[in-house]
Design an enzyme around this catalytic site. Structure first.
Site, short mmCIF file in Angstrom:
data_model
loop_
_atom_site.label_atom_id
_atom_site.label_comp_id
_atom_site.label_asym_id
_atom_site.label_seq_id
_atom_site.Cartn_x
_atom_site.Cartn_y
_atom_site.Cartn_z
N ARG A 46 17.00 -67.63 35.28
CA ARG A 46 16.41 -68.90 35.70
C ARG A 46 14.98 -68.66 36.19
O ARG A 46 14.10 -69.50 36.02
CB ARG A 46 17.26 -69.57 36.79
N TYR A 98 4.70 -93.74 28.42
CA TYR A 98 6.06 -93.50 27.92
C TYR A 98 7.09 -94.08 28.90
O TYR A 98 7.00 -93.84 30.11
CB TYR A 98 6.27 -91.98 27.72
N ASP A 170 -0.88 -86.32 30.54
CA ASP A 170 0.16 -86.13 29.52
C ASP A 170 -0.56 -86.08 28.17
O ASP A 170 -1.07 -87.10 27.68
CB ASP A 170 1.16 -87.31 29.60
N LYS A 195 7.61 -82.67 20.89
CA LYS A 195 6.91 -83.43 19.85
C LYS A 195 6.06 -82.51 18.96
O LYS A 195 6.60 -81.71 18.24
CB LYS A 195 6.09 -84.53 20.52
#
Ligand SMILES: Cc1ncc(COP(=O)(O)O)c(C=O)c1O
Length: 379
Positions: A46, A98, A170, A195
């Site tokens: 992690r 978004y 973003d 994306k």
């Protein structure tokens, strides 16, 4: 190094144990230690994983930043940025963005006492009007999803700096190939790597890139404490995707231009949103801060009927009706009922997102075939 060389070589080091040119997928949860606290820099996956480390190095390089951090999704990356804040802090965010980011802000973080102020950031003066001592973060998307609005990053960076607030951009729609927000003064760049960075519709992932070492420490602490880390296989796929970012983006831009111009002359199409048009309100800013205009396009039909919109959405064959964007294959989407359904209708309409808006993620197929597909569907 020029972008094409950077994308191919970023984070790539032949594996020291075998010479493998590709970073291996270190599918492990833990690492054997010689003695308590004596290890090779890896304790528990992690906190650290070598495949992720290679990807994080690559993310930093491609965004012209010093540090990259990879997350299990784009929203997990956004979530980490907001966790830098304290109750009572304020965030100024773009009113068009978004839907999932809006949902995270309003439905998750507002209840912890963080205040979000939404404004039309395409006019930076609107930010000056609402900025205060409490403003700790300015959140921008440019171009926006789905209306392709453009905000002047350098101008907002100056306002944010004066206010002592972080600016996070973003950069999902533009990608580092078209725009580098850190070079324009932003503090953090965020990506839904799902994306264009991944580019093949096979990974969910997010990224943050920054220059400031203190900010990196804070965000790394959040990453390992909250645990939204990507698995090694996904990091490998992301490293592979990044290698072809430049060739894919060139074709997305080329095809995007063909489709945007074709849609615009179509008698059944009322309005096309694409920043490459010289009369797009953000064109001059886009030209200044972006290398090209990308393959994301939204449009409205001349006859603003819901039935006709639904018919077109269900009629394409090459453009697949699906959420997401940025893959090599073309997608068609209905923001009002799909990607932006989490924004209340009144809010959506106020921000210009009509029920009849159709969004295209133009892929890298042959542009003639894509035009023929839309031509048949629109009729
Ligand atoms: C602009 C933008 N930002 C953030 C996200 C969220 O990313 P993810 O779906 O990888 O969590 C998306 C997803 O569509 C997006 O389009």
């Amino acid at each position: 190094m020029k972008p094409a060389t950077k994308y191919i070589h970023a984070g790539a080091h032949p594996d020291p144990s075998t010479g493998a040119i590709m970073t291996p997928i270190f599918q492990t949860s833990t690492y054997v230690q010689e003695a308590p606290g004596k290890n090779k820099g890896f304790e528990y996956a992690r906190s650290q994983n070598p495949t992720r480390t290679a990807l994080e190095e690559a993310l930093g390089i491609i965004e012209n930043g010093r540090f990259g951090l990879a997350f299990s999704s784009g929203v997990a990356a956004t979530d980490a940025v907001v966790k830098l804040l304290e109750p009572g802090d304020e965030v100024i965010a773009a009113s068009d963005m978004y839907g999932g980011t809006y949902r995270l802000f309003t439905k998750i973080f507002e209840k912890f006492g963080i205040r979000f102020i939404y404004t039309d950031t395409t006019d930076a003066n609107n930010i000056t009007k609402v900025v205060s001592k409490k403003t700790k973060l300015v959140w921008l998307e440019t171009p926006t999803n789905p209306l392709m609005n453009i905000t002047d990053i350098a101008r907002v960076a100056t306002i944010s700096k004066e206010a002592g607030a972080w600016l996070c951009v973003d950069n999902t729609f533009a990608t580092p190939y078209l725009q580098n927000p850190l070079d324009l003064g932003a503090d953090i760049v965020m990506h839904s790597s799902t994306k264009y960075l991944g580019g093949h519709s096979d990974v969910i992932q997010g990224a943050l890139v920054m220059n400031d070492a203190g900010l990196r420490e804070k965000l790394y602490f959040i990453q390992k404490s909250c645990g939204a880390v990507p698995g090694p296989m996904d990091c490998f796929l992301m490293l592979r995707g990044i290698k072809t970012l430049h060739v894919r983006m060139k074709q997305h831009c080329e095809n995007g231009k063909v489709i945007a111009e074709w849609l615009r002359q179509h008698p059944k199409v009322a309005k096309v949103y694409w920043p490459g048009f010289t009369d797009h309100p953000g064109h001059a800013t886009a030209k200044k801060q972006m290398k090209d205009f990308g393959g994301m396009i939204s449009f409205e039909l001349a006859n603003d009927s819901p039935d006709e919109t639904m018919r077109v959405l269900s009629s394409t064959k090459l453009f697949a009706l699906a959420e997401s964007l940025g893959g090599v294959e073309s997608l068609i989407n209905h923001p009002a009922s799909m990607t932006h359904a989490s924004i209340p209708k009144e809010e959506r309409i106020k921000n210009g997102l009509k029920d009849s808006l159709i969004r295209l993620s133009v892929g890298i197929e042959d542009a003639d075939d894509l035009v023929a597909d839309l031509d048949k569907a629109i009729g």
